[in-house]
Design an enzyme around this catalytic site. Structure first.
Site, short mmCIF file in Angstrom:
data_model
loop_
_atom_site.label_atom_id
_atom_site.label_comp_id
_atom_site.label_asym_id
_atom_site.label_seq_id
_atom_site.Cartn_x
_atom_site.Cartn_y
_atom_site.Cartn_z
N ARG A 85 10.09 -4.90 3.50
CA ARG A 85 9.06 -5.55 2.92
C ARG A 85 9.33 -6.83 1.61
NH1 ARG A 85 4.28 -0.77 2.69
NH2 ARG A 85 4.65 -0.03 4.99
N TYR A 102 3.51 -7.05 10.54
CA TYR A 102 4.79 -6.51 10.84
C TYR A 102 4.96 -5.76 9.27
CZ TYR A 102 7.88 -10.28 11.40
OH TYR A 102 9.19 -11.26 10.97
N GLU A 103 5.80 -4.61 9.57
CA GLU A 103 6.87 -3.65 8.23
C GLU A 103 4.96 -3.48 7.93
OE1 GLU A 103 10.07 -3.63 8.63
OE2 GLU A 103 9.22 -1.86 6.99
N GLY A 104 4.41 -3.68 8.28
CA GLY A 104 2.77 -2.72 7.13
C GLY A 104 1.99 -4.37 6.83
#
Lengths: 580, 580
Positions: B285, B420-422
């Site tokens: 993140r 993306y990535e949460g």
């Protein structure tokens, strides 16, 4: 999920927020007309939006081919009489009010921005010709534009002259028989060439020999693709742009006079071309604002439909996967989209209503109000269109980044709206430096007073459903009032840069306060309707939305005020920070 | 205009804002290393950015071909040892601090987001394998990932399981010899197939038979494209997405086990796969946040270069057409871009410094600080990346909408970062619901105290160049403090939705206050350097930029605070407003 024209919301906004001239058209008639327009928008124009993006318009041998289905849709549009909705009945128009035409414009563009752009340019041509064309030119061309049999273009931009028209180089030479030979190259000409109609009327800015330098030496010419004798004029499309969005709308480079000179006719007086352009600019800018409202509405509908369908995670209290519309954070995104869209719609319709009122007893005061609101309608609506369409992608998660979903196209398409027809920075400068001083500042003060009246109406309404709406609206309007005083004082001083430095946050602040006032007005009308026994759930929705806007989006006003009134020191030091 | 790695700004930020672990690497060494990295980023990776977008990666017969030049650039990248900058020296890494690796990550991605993404995935694989892999797996695979000879992927998402991993259906069956057969379909797998390396190590989440339902029944497997005996594993790329941006980065659909089962090895314990994923999530993140900083820097450089070149209109006092950088409104856009980028850089490097400090005497407190800052680093940096790249288009005017200019690509590429990535909504929920309560709230309170200390430093500095910086920073921090108390109280009540409703404006508020504190710290250091006789004009630029941020962007804090503390009522009524 395809676009559905939000007819009942449009009619409610016309009836309760902007008003429509009752002597011209009743609310019931407006609803009947917009319902019919909605059928065309939903059934014919919207279905071409995705395929139009994929195909794009293509250029071969100086001829542009629009995407499949485009010609048929354009024919249905013109045969329905939609092109001349607001135009003079003497030339085949329907003479309906600007407010109604505004709602229709929102529809075509909500359905398909690249398609809606073509009649939008023609509308500008109709205005210019109506206001400034000779009787002969009008007789020859106006009915063709009103019916949509032919389209119009605006040829302003040249490579070295974008926002700055004083740098324009295209030239015109009198032939001696009343016509002129036009020679020059133009870029970014929307629908400069296409296959929708047999003829295209180009409105071209050019300089006469010995004309004064700068913008006072520019004249406007009408230069048809096909001359009255049926021969092709000396002009052609020399290229089309590969763009981020609105792929189906051909953005042309135009070469005038490569063979010696394209034949054109003067519109208005010599060297007064810029004044002619300004005539149509107000309505063209409002129309671009309406494009913003339309595409924001389309993005909101699409995101909402996806959020109601897509299941992910469990919202508080649910025992199985919930549709994502149940999650607080997704609700915030969707309400933000819906609230900004409704606020921008209110501002745009209000501007159209001022244009209508300018023809009535209010006269100049209404015309000044329209002038004041126009840059806000254009820039606020298109700024929020960028934000709303980007939120539309976000609501879709990873699927939003995949082109097939369609959310990304709306974001790509919307991105031009803040740039063309005067960048939003130029709108902000126009608002601060030309519109605030209108009528010695009384125009803007009157507009703020009208917002205060709505806030007073809220204060009388003690319904708990309104939450903090009244104090928030009040605070937002007072921020706008103080910021307005600051801008007027800065203009009056000999430091115009101090006003220009705050122009952009000032416009946003204006849009937020005016938008909140529009939504509050709608909420008050909805509340009255509920109290009168109406049961339409849309009324409660209007109150929730106005409250959300007042409590979550309008509070940005205080920070914007501070940026306007105390943030301008950077103009003295920007060069230091931007040296590298 | 091509990207130039901003080495001196990076080094200044490392030295004066985040700090770097002095025992690991000196400021001089850091500068030397980053200068060398900058050469590769500027000279080899950046030049492939535009052509990579045009070509895209293509799929044929389950094989993906990257754009021309991609293989050579990747080879130069790995041969330079850049892939293993922060990795364990026991496996061939250079063991340098996270802070330094953060700056390098910003560079690769500023040069070329689609390229930088590939090693970013490999870095995640290195973390997962280092922390949870058996000695045998590490011995077999870790040095290959550290050198970059092979790359890694993360296989989480399935069509029905995006943000919600509990809905995952891919399954794993023990073969009996210590390996597992993996069967399932995954989507959105970045660099799931490519031609840069001979082998690809897929980290795949799947369920064992009889595993508990939900996220407690998920295990992590390492599934190589090529098995140790040299044969192809039973997996293939079944499609690649047609995306809005990062066209050169292949986003693959992956089919595991169509021929009976792909062979994989368990990473960590059975049913503990999610814990393994969380290990690498923090650094992944942060890396996505750094992608945001990189692309924002690239957009800022490009817009600034254009604004210095392009002449339009006359700025106040000029007698001929000025470069548009002389106009107040353009200066506002450029300063906004530069200030947001620098603020996001500060936050990301600060997060990396906390990761470094977690290995030192501060230990858990620093690890908690890194956890707290990570969602802010990810979401704030990528939100501003969308805003900055969109402003980059705006500065270019009509040219920004034309793809050849390159500004639009940066905006398209950046759009994935908030998803993306949460998604950034999930980051906001993570910050409010998991990070604020860390160590009973002492982590967040300590961070706010650290910001206050910077504000106190400003109050001691009476230099008029600092303008309103001190009171604005103070006000922003107090807004954050009150909003934090509100969120913690809401969490402690039995109405979690009241906290979640404000999660997104709360994160933005945190980012603004923390970003302003970072810029103020840089300004104080710059001021001290000037007073010590240094003459680098960049020092004055840092003061101007910090002041601009404090006076123009940070004032949004008060409105955000109000949205957090008084705007959450919509959760009870959103269903009404979103029914249609």
């Amino acid at each position: 999920m395809s676009y559905r024209a939000p007819v009942s919301e449009m009619v409610f906004t016309l009836a309760h927020v902007s008003g429509i001239p009752g002597d011209a058209v009743s609310v019931e008639d407006a609803e009947a007309i917009l319902t019919e327009a909605g059928r065309l928008a939903n059934g014919v124009i919207a279905p071409l939006n995705r395929s139009g993006d994929r195909h794009g318009s293509t250029l071969a041998d100086a001829a542009v081919t629009t995407p499949p289905g485009w010609r048929e849709a354009y024919r249905a549009f013109t045969e329905g009489g939609w092109n001349g909705l607001a135009a003079d009945p003497d030339f085949g128009g329907q003479g309906l009010p600007h407010t109604l035409s505004a709602a229709a414009t929102e529809m075509w563009n909500g359905a398909n921005l690249a398609f809606g752009l073509c009649p939008l340019l023609t509308a500008g041509g109709i205005e210019a010709l109506s206001a400034h064309g000779s009787d002969d030119l009008k007789a020859r061309y106006l009915d063709k534009l009103v019916s949509g049999a032919w389209t119009a273009t605006m040829n302003l931009t040249e490579p070295q002259a974008g926002s700055d028209l004083s740098a324009l180089r295209s030239r015109a030479e009198p032939v001696g028989d009343g016509t002129y030979r036009i020679i020059g190259a133009k870029i970014f000409i929307t629908y400069g060439e296409h296959d929708l109609t047999d003829n295209i009327l180009h409105l071209v800015l050019a300089r006469l020999k010995d004309a004064p330098a700068g913008t006072r030496g520019i004249s406007l010419f009408l230069v048809p693709k096909v001359l009255p004798d049926g021969s092709r004029n000396d002009l052609r499309c020399s290229g089309i742009e590969h763009k981020l969005g609105i792929h189906a709308s051909p953005t042309c480079s135009m070469a005038f006079g490569d063979g010696g000179g394209a034949i054109g006719w003067l519109v208005g007086e010599e060297n007064r071309g810029l004044a002619c352009m300004f005539t149509m600019m107000n309505s063209a800018r409002l129309n671009v604002g309406l494009q913003g409202v339309g595409v924001a509405e389309a993005a909101t509908q699409r995101a909402l439909a996806y959020a109601q369908e897509r299941r992910q995670g469990r919202a508080a209290g649910d025992t199985q996967a919930s549709p994502i519309v149940a999650h607080a954070d997704v609700q915030r995104m969707l309400l933000t989209m819906k609230a900004y869209t409704a606020a921008a719609r209110g501002i745009c319709y209000l501007t159209a209503a001022a244009l209508d009122a300018a023809h009535g007893p209010e006269g100049q005061a209404a015309a000044d109000r329209a002038s004041l609101l126009t840059p806000v309608a254009k820039a606020f609506s298109t700024d929020i269109a960028n934000e709303v369409t980007s939120l539309g992608v976000q609501v879709h998660g990873g699927m939003g980044f995949v082109e097939e979903t369609g959310a990304a196209q709306l974001m790509r398409d919307a991105r031009i709206l803040g740039i063309y027809e005067g960048t939003n920075g130029i709108q902000a400068i126009d608002l601060t430096s030309r519109k605030l001083p209108l009528a010695g500042g009384t125009t803007v003060r009157a507009q703020i007073a009208a917002m205060r009246k709505v806030a007073e109406g809220l204060l009388k309404n003690a319904d708990p459903a309104f939450g903090h709406m009244a104090p928030r609206l009040r605070a937002g309007i007072e921020s706008l009032d103080r910021a307005t005083s600051h801008q007027l004082a800065a203009l009056a001083s000999n430091r115009p840069d101090a006003a220009l430095a705050g122009a952009t946050p000032y416009l946003r602040l204006f849009g937020l306060a005016q938008g909140a006032a529009c939504l509050a007005k709608a909420a008050l009308a909805a509340d009255a309707a509920l109290k009168a026994g109406e049961t339409d759930p849309a009324h409660r929705a209007r109150i929730v939305l106005a409250r959300f806007f007042a409590e979550n989006l309008l509070p940005a006003a205080s920070g914007l005020e501070q940026a306007v009134t105390e943030g301008g020191a950077f103009v003295d030091e920007a060069a230091v920070a931007l040296a590298s």
